[in-house]
Design a protein around this motif. Structure first.
Motif, PDB file in Angstrom:
ATOM      1  N   VAL A   1       0.859  -1.188   0.000  1.00 19.01           N
ATOM      2  CA  VAL A   1       0.000   0.000   0.000  1.00 19.01           C
ATOM      3  C   VAL A   1       0.891   1.232   0.000  1.00 19.01           C
ATOM      4  N   GLU A   2       0.553   2.181  -0.848  1.00 18.79           N
ATOM      5  CA  GLU A   2       1.262   3.453  -0.863  1.00 18.79           C
ATOM      6  C   GLU A   2       0.270   4.602  -0.683  1.00 18.79           C
ATOM      7  N   ILE A   3       0.725   5.661  -0.041  1.00 22.62           N
ATOM      8  CA  ILE A   3      -0.044   6.914   0.031  1.00 22.62           C
ATOM      9  C   ILE A   3       0.773   7.950  -0.732  1.00 22.62           C
TER      10      ILE A   3
ATOM     11  N   GLY B   1       4.461   7.503  -2.133  1.00 22.14           N
ATOM     12  CA  GLY B   1       4.834   6.203  -1.590  1.00 22.14           C
ATOM     13  C   GLY B   1       6.311   5.881  -1.661  1.00 22.14           C
TER      14      GLY B   1
END
Lengths: 364, 364, 364, 364
Positions: free
Chosen positions: D246-248, D251
């Motif tokens: 998962v990246e925000i 990332g």
């Protein structure tokens, strides 16, 4: 041990034991911008502190509160509020002889069953002294309640066989503060005081009832199934040591009653909808109806008595007898008034946040 | 509305309303490998079902349970167990005239205050009918308790002024099952039945007391501060509609007592540590001590009565009167016995899992 | 502010801010009987402490831990463990000019939006210094993990463009401890150190990757839907300040791959079932499979840089520029290694308790 | 099995398995007064449903949603919303040969380790089919988000080695809906489709990346320590089967970057404070800043492939080989788009309620 955290939005974590280094609480979920000082918390602790009258334990604790975090320039800043009290006058010597001999009525045996280890000194975390954590949480909760002009008041209505007469709601706070028993009926208060001192002389203890009244709660607080407002109040109040019964409104009296005699009928008071009676104690269907919230707790006699009692030596596994010396309240009701207020205040603060009556981020 | 989920490890989510499409529950956290059938749940629902005697509501519901998930080849497979009942005999017509006129003692007004909208048909989700969800959760919890030979039994000990005499614990289950009131004292049972029918004829209702006894709980269950075993029981029991008081052990009697008379002293029964008395109802310091757990609930008179009552028309905002027709139990105590058992069983299952007495993954 | 409590059975509540009075944590749910000393916690804090090498902030804090409760005679007694550190070297002067000018990349603006108030001194509770609470929780969690011989190790695998070569798992702990960057590839470590110092000279900062390896986790840990083991790890790791990405096992590489190339096939290693590869990083279907658990976090460059940056004056509502002075780590990765270990250890302790691998009451 | 409940204020409980009787969800905590119909939920399920193009599994399910509770006269009434889908086309025969031979990459082995029992039919509750529950929760969450004009959009940005070009945010929703791959770059979409079909012919599978964009989230959402908005998003997204990263915002790219190049600087857009870049993906310090929220998930290749694979027979405890027949998606990314939207929408609805942006009692 888990279960030292209470609340969903207004979460209070408490720690510490009777003869350990410190006792305290961390309050998470208090909105930012609430005016709060060390003194606000200290004032509530003073009401709980031992050694303030001749009917409480002689243990002397100054209980000076230290605020570790969460207040910035006189206001909460939204971060967790940690506060604690260092233990000072902890005399553990009296407890050594009781080490493996559980005191009847105390948690010594059950805690040992569960944890295998038990801090027997002063009752450890089973001591009434841990309610310092409750009172810290309650003091902050009360500040939130004041924003909505909600007022929580406890008074003692019974000690042993002495029962207080009904006093008008508007006078209870003032009257109950005028005697060490915290009973609003002054005549009964005098009898209760006498009863307590007489019991103490015998080395015995006595039970009683504490009633808590909350004024100003708006209609609409509480979740309707498992997390009913009265269910959460019952948990919080039964979660106080020595409490063995909880009533809302008319409580057990309703078991004898008929619906026609006790249903609270509605009427109009100007534009406000009220009920002619309040047998439901301000909560119907798990949700507040705007009438005063009335709860009552049955408090058992303090289990610490200086009369010989039978028990079992857990090491030798043989029956034996003990006599508790230590320092104890012969009737815990007067000091429990502030703890009951704290329990109710914490539940209400939590529900006010959950139901959106208070902005969870900031007070504006 | 939140708060329809209970428990921490054994989590029960309930849904549905009196006159909606269906009612049910999802149980999450039940270990895999537990023998469980549709019939296990159905059997408990039968005990709760209306229309089974002349002292309950005439609403007829077959309440056939449908299990949607979680059972594989006769055993739980560890996944959530969803079960539900479709509503059949829902006659909403009687409720139309009451639409904006809250019934005294019911949640109509408080729910409307909170939600702005209210499913007035049959009390919506405020109806006693929602306890189907509790009973589903309780039926599964009981199966877990049986693994440890724990038995939960409720009986009615009071209806209005009629009080049951003490019956030996070993006989209560059998005796209470022999009459529709579910009272173990047969003489009192007959009087209670008469009392209920007489009350019903007057269009009135009556309150009572339900006692729940739990045998076989090991010592060491419960968390010692906020999540005490008695605190969680108090929440679960006060969370049942119509309950206004909860006692553990001697409860409110302890308010009159002295410590010397009521402290439960320890003795040895072979290698087991027991107490000579059980005023504490099996729980001391928030933790079970191995003695029977005793809880008692005060049940208010069913608020639905067919006598004229005062209320307020919420649309016209003027005072008015209503007369409830519908179909109701004149005394809800007999049917609440199974709900109280369910509430206690769910709390115990949760604590057994939390305290490691049952492996949370699988029954082996 | 809520959300300062993590875990379900092993619950850690943290408090405090960069320039407030103290920082600490309360751990609730640790079983009794675990050997634990102040030094166990201090040792982990030493690994996190600033001022220990030329590539960290020059802020000097002795970070002496004080344990307030929960340890009795060298072992946990089952009650909450509270521990804290007083702030010493808090120089707030540098922050005054930044008061209403949010620093790019920092939480100043978002926190002000939320709370209306902001303790701008040293980043307040948004500071990396709050990970002291994480490390306290992690230190205690690690002691629990050791009972099961579970070992959690973090190392830096990337700083800016410098990437570490693969090092055998068995050597990583030792090798990574030999340089201030905590990189197991010594050659890359030297380049990373140079890179960091060079960046610092420019007043700039640089990002990197921290990998955490956990050995010895038994198969069967994790709940299969929302509370998957990898989901909880992702939350805990993404919950560390500056982390913007989380991978389990091969992570983003799997987006390019085919099933035939990356499915981990099973084989027998004696009586143990293992997988020939470990692209899944030890977790399949949300549950551990007994292989090493591998997580990787993307750490953004420290937002505090001493280069001129554009921002907005929130009082005057006009654009302006700021230059941050203060004291900061040019690359936070080396110090985050211990925080990542703490985050992973807390999640694992929680799941070990939830899944019954550790008795929640006592270590026996 | 626990952990089938997500959220704190907006709580979704899901149940059911691939070849069981039904699959569904109960949503607790949705305010009353929200316009909601069966069709609102059905529409989202249609987007998730298999058999709608040549690149998905051939299993045919009509997935007709049945709403069991919580909607009254076209609006939510505040009570729990239960909804479910009966399984129709469940062909379990293909799974019998795999009964005790765990499929590589699937949860068969880990679930068996944990529960001792395993519903091997169609993957049981480990099947992608259980995301029906997520989509039900997401459909209701999206209706809440719409009140605040918040829009959640997912699209596929990578399949194996095929990467989509950047498309203007305003065009993504429309463009991605024009092809079965749900990729906004039409040229890449065609290549992806080809890639998927080619992979399928080989009996293999392929991974990819799904990006989710959320527009219109106000600043101030998220709790700043453990319950950061990005931490909760990471948990929700990593909690979807097959997701391994998962990246925000930027990332993992930030690991290579310097602070001077990636700090998002502030500027004024009229009276609104915005950032010139959005490397942080709309979340700084765990709290939303008003910019679009950008998340990206790494999706592993579907583990079900029809190529021979090595495994272990758990009964005979010997190595063996299997070939999976069944019906599966060669690339799960296109169908995961709607699940990722649901996950994000549920987290946002929960945080909007927790932060007081939506009244938890009623929509007014």
């Amino acid at each position: 041990m888990a279960g030292n955290i209470t609340g969903k939005m207004f979460q209070v974590t408490t720690f510490g034991s009777s003869h350990g280094k410190a006792l305290g609480a961390v309050v998470d979920g208090c909105p930012a911008g609430l005016e709060l000082s060390r003194e606000d918390i200290q004032a509530e602790l003073e009401r709980r502190r031992p050694g303030t009258s001749n009917i409480t334990t002689t243990r002397e604790e100054t209980d000076i509160i230290e605020v570790l975090s969460g207040i910035f320039k006189g206001k909460t800043d939204g971060t967790p509020i940690a506060a604690m009290v260092y233990n000072k006058d902890a005399d553990s010597s009296a407890y050594e002889p009781l080490k493996n001999k559980p005191r009847p009525g105390h948690g010594d045996y059950t805690w040992t069953s569960k944890y295998g280890i038990y801090d027997y000194r002063g009752g450890g975390r089973g001591s009434g002294r841990i309610t310092i954590g409750h009172v810290i949480g309650g003091a902050i909760a009360k500040k939130l309640l004041k924003l909505l002009k909600i007022n929580v008041i406890s008074h003692v209505t019974q000690v042993g066989d002495v029962t207080a007469k009904h006093v008008a709601y508007s006078l209870i706070e003032e009257y109950a503060s005028q005697n060490p028993v915290r009973c609003a009926d002054q005549k009964a208060a005098a009898e209760m005081e006498e009863k307590i001192m007489e019991t103490q002389k015998k080395g015995d203890s006595v039970g009683g009832i504490v009633e808590t009244l909350t004024f100003g709660v708006p209609a609409g607080l509480g979740e309707p199934v498992f997390d009913k407002l009265d269910a959460d109040l019952a948990k919080a109040l039964m979660g106080i040591g020595a409490v063995k019964g909880v009533e809302i409104g008319f409580g057990f009296k309703l078991a004898h009653a008929t619906g026609s005699a006790t249903n609270d009928e509605y009427y109009l008071d100007g534009k406000d909808i009220k009920t002619t009676t309040n047998t439901s104690g301000g909560i119907i269907g798990g949700i507040s109806n705007g009438m005063p919230i009335v709860t009552r707790i049955a408090v058992k006699p303090t289990p610490s008595i200086s009369i010989q009692q039978k028990t079992v030596d857990l090491i030798k596994m043989e029956e034996t007898e003990i006599k508790i010396v230590g320092r104890h309240d012969p009737c815990i009701c007067p000091r429990l008034t502030v703890v009951a207020e704290a329990a109710v205040a914490m539940v209400l603060a939590d529900h006010l946040l959950k139901a959106g009556f208070i902005n969870p981020n900031k007070i504006s």
